[in-house]
Design a protein around this motif. Sequence first.
Motif, PDB file in Angstrom:
ATOM      1  N   LEU A 130      -1.205  -1.582   3.072  1.00 14.01           N
ATOM      2  CA  LEU A 130      -0.873  -1.746   1.655  1.00 14.01           C
ATOM      3  C   LEU A 130      -0.070  -0.563   1.122  1.00 14.01           C
ATOM      4  O   LEU A 130       0.710  -0.705   0.185  1.00 14.01           O
ATOM      5  CB  LEU A 130      -2.161  -1.918   0.839  1.00 14.01           C
ATOM      6  CG  LEU A 130      -2.881  -3.261   1.003  1.00 14.01           C
ATOM      7  CD1 LEU A 130      -4.282  -3.192   0.418  1.00 14.01           C
ATOM      8  CD2 LEU A 130      -2.074  -4.377   0.329  1.00 14.01           C
ATOM      9  N   GLY A 131      -0.260   0.588   1.738  1.00 16.67           N
ATOM     10  CA  GLY A 131       0.451   1.774   1.291  1.00 16.67           C
ATOM     11  C   GLY A 131       1.824   1.953   1.901  1.00 16.67           C
ATOM     12  O   GLY A 131       2.554   2.891   1.543  1.00 16.67           O
ATOM     13  N   MET A 132       2.217   1.069   2.823  1.00 16.35           N
ATOM     14  CA  MET A 132       3.522   1.183   3.467  1.00 16.35           C
ATOM     15  C   MET A 132       4.635   0.695   2.551  1.00 16.35           C
ATOM     16  O   MET A 132       4.444  -0.245   1.781  1.00 16.35           O
ATOM     17  CB  MET A 132       3.551   0.375   4.774  1.00 16.35           C
ATOM     18  CG  MET A 132       2.707   0.945   5.879  1.00 16.35           C
ATOM     19  SD  MET A 132       2.848  -0.066   7.411  1.00 16.35           S
ATOM     20  CE  MET A 132       1.822   0.885   8.523  1.00 16.35           C
ATOM     21  N   SER A 133       5.776   1.334   2.651  1.00 18.08           N
ATOM     22  CA  SER A 133       6.943   0.896   1.884  1.00 18.08           C
ATOM     23  C   SER A 133       8.180   0.985   2.783  1.00 18.08           C
ATOM     24  O   SER A 133       8.520   2.068   3.267  1.00 18.08           O
ATOM     25  CB  SER A 133       7.129   1.780   0.648  1.00 18.08           C
ATOM     26  OG  SER A 133       8.234   1.349  -0.116  1.00 18.08           O
ATOM     27  N   PRO A 134       8.829  -0.152   3.025  1.00 16.19           N
ATOM     28  CA  PRO A 134       8.448  -1.491   2.583  1.00 16.19           C
ATOM     29  C   PRO A 134       7.241  -2.006   3.370  1.00 16.19           C
ATOM     30  O   PRO A 134       7.013  -1.588   4.497  1.00 16.19           O
ATOM     31  CB  PRO A 134       9.688  -2.334   2.870  1.00 16.19           C
ATOM     32  CG  PRO A 134      10.315  -1.643   4.038  1.00 16.19           C
ATOM     33  CD  PRO A 134      10.080  -0.180   3.825  1.00 16.19           C
ATOM     34  N   ARG A 135       6.495  -2.903   2.764  1.00 17.24           N
ATOM     35  CA  ARG A 135       5.313  -3.454   3.417  1.00 17.24           C
ATOM     36  C   ARG A 135       5.717  -4.487   4.463  1.00 17.24           C
ATOM     37  O   ARG A 135       6.597  -5.317   4.205  1.00 17.24           O
ATOM     38  CB  ARG A 135       4.421  -4.114   2.376  1.00 17.24           C
ATOM     39  CG  ARG A 135       3.079  -4.612   2.913  1.00 17.24           C
ATOM     40  CD  ARG A 135       2.317  -5.304   1.803  1.00 17.24           C
ATOM     41  NE  ARG A 135       2.012  -4.367   0.729  1.00 17.24           N
ATOM     42  CZ  ARG A 135       1.764  -4.744  -0.530  1.00 17.24           C
ATOM     43  NH1 ARG A 135       1.815  -6.031  -0.868  1.00 17.24           N
ATOM     44  NH2 ARG A 135       1.491  -3.849  -1.447  1.00 17.24           N
ATOM     45  N   PRO A 136       5.098  -4.465   5.659  1.00 15.23           N
ATOM     46  CA  PRO A 136       5.404  -5.497   6.667  1.00 15.23           C
ATOM     47  C   PRO A 136       5.086  -6.890   6.122  1.00 15.23           C
ATOM     48  O   PRO A 136       4.139  -7.067   5.354  1.00 15.23           O
ATOM     49  CB  PRO A 136       4.481  -5.146   7.834  1.00 15.23           C
ATOM     50  CG  PRO A 136       4.093  -3.725   7.613  1.00 15.23           C
ATOM     51  CD  PRO A 136       4.090  -3.507   6.134  1.00 15.23           C
ATOM     52  N   THR A 137       5.868  -7.856   6.518  1.00  8.97           N
ATOM     53  CA  THR A 137       5.607  -9.232   6.085  1.00  8.97           C
ATOM     54  C   THR A 137       4.702  -9.973   7.060  1.00  8.97           C
ATOM     55  O   THR A 137       4.278 -11.097   6.772  1.00  8.97           O
ATOM     56  CB  THR A 137       6.920 -10.017   5.945  1.00  8.97           C
ATOM     57  OG1 THR A 137       7.559 -10.114   7.228  1.00  8.97           O
ATOM     58  CG2 THR A 137       7.855  -9.339   4.958  1.00  8.97           C
TER      59      THR A 137
END
Length: 341
Positions: free
Chosen positions: A236-243
Motif C-alpha cells: 500500500l505504501g508503494m508508489s506507483p502501487r502494483p496492479t
Amino acid sequence: MAPGVGIKEVAREAGVSVGTVSNVINRPDSVSEETRARVLSTIERLGYVRQESARQLRAGHSRIIALLVLDMANPFFVDVARGAERAAREAGLGVMVCNSAQSPEEEADYLGLFAEQRVRGVLMTPADMTGRNLASFRRQPIPFVLVDRVLPSAEGCSVSVDDVTGGELAARHLLGLGHSSLAYVSGPMRLAQCRDRREGALRALHERGLGESALRHVEVDRLDVTCGRDAGARLLGMSPRPTAVFCANDLLALGVLQALYGAGVSVPGKVALVGYDDIEFAAAAAVPLTSVRQPAFRMGRTAAELLIEETGERAGDHRHQQIVLQPELVVRGSSLVRSRG
C-alpha cells in the motif's frame, strides 16, 4: 486395565506357552482357531498391550514413520500429512507428525529424536537449506524421503512440485489480463520454494519482454497470514502501487487481501491477487482466491509409498526416484478484472 501385565501372565492364564502367545500376536495363521480365540480372549480380559519398544529394539526399527513439516498451521502440510497417513495405514504403519516451525534448530532436534526412537523412516521438508542437518542424519541407518524438495538421485527419494512452472502459471495469468506492474510476496528466500516461484514469475516476464524491475519483491519472515498483512501494508505504501500481486502461498495472499480490504482497496478492481497451494480456505475467502494448486495429498501419499517400499520386505529391489508433480492454476474472483493501466 491391570498394571504390568506381560506376555508371561497371558500365557499362564490361557494355559499355553509364551511362544504360542507370540504367534497369536505376530503370526496368527500359525495357531489353531480354538487356541487363538482363547489367547485373544485372555489378552482382552487382562488388558495386555504389546511392549512395542522391546519389539522395536529386537527388530532394529519401529512401525512408526516420522513426518517433519515446515508449518502445521499451513493447511497445505495438513493435506500432505493426510496423504502420508493414508498410505501408512494401508501398510499397517503409523505416522508421527512433527513441526519444525521453519527452524533449522528445531529440525535438528527432531532428527536426533527420530534416531533415538529408531523410527522406520522419515518424510521431511527441510528447514535447513545449508544441508547440514540432512548430512548429519544420513549417518543414521534410517531411510528418508524429501517432500516438496528435489533430491539428487544418488542420495535418496524425493517428491516435489515443479514450482518454477507454478510461478510461470501465476505470472502469465496476470500478464494475460493486461497487468505489467507486478509484485511478488514471498517468505524467506533461503527456502527453495520461494526462490523457484520467483524464478518462474521472472521467466514469464522475460517472455513478454519485461525486465526484472517489472516484478517488485516483498520478502517477509514467515509464510503466514500475519506476515501477509505486513506485506500488504508495504504494498500500500508503494508508489506507483502494483496492479497485481503474486504470493508464494495462500496464507500470505489471504493476509495481503485483509490489508487491502482494510484500506478500502478493491480486489480485483484495483489490485489482482494470486496465491499458491490452493488450500481449502482459498475458495472460501471473502473474495475467492485465484491460486496455483499443488497436489498436496498425492505428494504425501507418494512420498510415504516410496519410504514404505524402501523399508519393506522387498527393500533390495528399491530404486531411488525423484518424482516431480505438476501444478495447476485455479482461477477465481481475486484476479478476474482486466487491468486498465
